[in-house]
Design a protein around this motif. Sequence first.
Motif, mmCIF file in Angstrom:
data_model
loop_
_atom_site.group_PDB
_atom_site.id
_atom_site.type_symbol
_atom_site.label_atom_id
_atom_site.label_comp_id
_atom_site.label_asym_id
_atom_site.label_seq_id
_atom_site.Cartn_x
_atom_site.Cartn_y
_atom_site.Cartn_z
ATOM 1 N N PRO A 90 0.807 -1.228 0.000
ATOM 2 C CA PRO A 90 0.000 0.000 0.000
ATOM 3 C C PRO A 90 0.837 1.274 0.000
ATOM 4 O O PRO A 90 0.409 2.295 -0.539
ATOM 5 N N MET A 91 2.041 1.201 0.569
ATOM 6 C CA MET A 91 2.882 2.397 0.584
ATOM 7 C C MET A 91 3.330 2.761 -0.828
ATOM 8 O O MET A 91 3.427 3.945 -1.179
ATOM 9 N N HIS A 92 3.605 1.731 -1.650
ATOM 10 C CA HIS A 92 3.973 1.993 -3.042
ATOM 11 C C HIS A 92 2.783 2.603 -3.790
ATOM 12 O O HIS A 92 2.940 3.537 -4.583
ATOM 13 N N ILE A 93 1.596 2.086 -3.521
ATOM 14 C CA ILE A 93 0.397 2.623 -4.168
ATOM 15 C C ILE A 93 0.170 4.074 -3.748
ATOM 16 O O ILE A 93 -0.226 4.918 -4.565
ATOM 17 N N MET A 94 0.450 4.388 -2.483
ATOM 18 C CA MET A 94 0.287 5.768 -2.018
ATOM 19 C C MET A 94 1.251 6.705 -2.731
ATOM 20 O O MET A 94 0.932 7.872 -3.002
ATOM 21 N N VAL B 165 -9.104 5.937 -7.583
ATOM 22 C CA VAL B 165 -9.132 4.489 -7.844
ATOM 23 C C VAL B 165 -8.012 3.801 -7.070
ATOM 24 O O VAL B 165 -8.214 2.756 -6.437
ATOM 25 N N LEU B 166 -6.825 4.391 -7.101
ATOM 26 C CA LEU B 166 -5.689 3.810 -6.381
ATOM 27 C C LEU B 166 -5.908 3.843 -4.873
ATOM 28 O O LEU B 166 -5.496 2.921 -4.155
ATOM 29 N N LEU B 167 -6.566 4.879 -4.383
ATOM 30 C CA LEU B 167 -6.825 4.972 -2.942
ATOM 31 C C LEU B 167 -7.751 3.865 -2.465
ATOM 32 O O LEU B 167 -7.619 3.373 -1.333
ATOM 33 N N ASP C 291 -4.600 8.042 6.292
ATOM 34 C CA ASP C 291 -3.876 8.781 5.249
ATOM 35 C C ASP C 291 -4.646 8.760 3.924
ATOM 36 O O ASP C 291 -4.655 9.750 3.184
ATOM 37 N N CYS C 292 -5.284 7.623 3.640
ATOM 38 C CA CYS C 292 -6.089 7.523 2.416
ATOM 39 C C CYS C 292 -7.214 8.564 2.430
ATOM 40 O O CYS C 292 -7.528 9.166 1.398
ATOM 41 N N SER C 293 -7.809 8.754 3.597
ATOM 42 C CA SER C 293 -8.913 9.720 3.681
ATOM 43 C C SER C 293 -8.425 11.143 3.396
ATOM 44 O O SER C 293 -9.120 11.925 2.746
ATOM 45 N N TYR C 294 -7.226 11.453 3.865
ATOM 46 C CA TYR C 294 -6.674 12.786 3.603
ATOM 47 C C TYR C 294 -6.424 12.988 2.106
ATOM 48 O O TYR C 294 -6.795 14.012 1.529
#
Length: 249
Positions: free
Chosen positions: A8-12, A29-31, A53-56
């Motif tokens: 998930p860190m790479h996706i972020m 989409v990535l989130l 972090d995704c929500s931000y």
Amino acid sequence: MSSKLLNPMHIMNMVDDCIKNTSPIHALVLLLCASNLYRIRSNRDDGVCGIGDCSYKAQVAISQLIKQGGKRKAISGAFGLQVFRDILSDLRSSPAEHSRVKAIQEARCLNNMGMSYGAIGYFPKEINFYEEGIHLLKKTFGIDAIRYRILGDLRNNLGVALTELGKYSEAKKFFVGACGAFEKAEDLYEDGKELLMNRADSNLQQVQNKLQSLPVCNGDKDRLHQVTNTNLYTSCDDIRKSPLFSSSV
């Protein structure tokens, strides 16, 4: 499947690139993918924080969509807000090693959701999210909720939303509460406290000016209440001298 796609860190990092390149739909989409991966992360507290972090980043992406206007603004109200609801669902269904960590991140998510709903113009729903976040913090931490910066964010943003609806007296109460929360927050550096307190103080003074400009006529309760209130505070310095400064909202 590449191990990077399961990280998930790479996706972020990919999300950051999309936002930098003004591709908010791809970012959303990535989130969704990152949020799902954080939900099954072995380190449960890290997973919950990752969803926060995704929500931000979802809030940032939705803001970009709104600024682009046209059909993309419509997409922000449909797809964008659905992504937010899915992220919140992931967070709530995620186990955490420490319930307090989860409460902070859920309140953070509710705050970011409120900001996005408000940006689109859904003010009543925006207010509901802020109120839900404040209630969650009080329920989890009691009087210790004021130790966390997110309480100040929720109070300040609730004040802004109430101001948009013309509810100036109610808004003032929450700006006062935001000043108190930012002052007492233990998860803020001094520079951060000063910045956020100045922001809440500016909001407080603006709503105070609006109240002062209301005409005393037709039984205007807002105006009459303000001119007869002996505890009339117009700045954070005045608020600090008041028992209202540390009161819970």
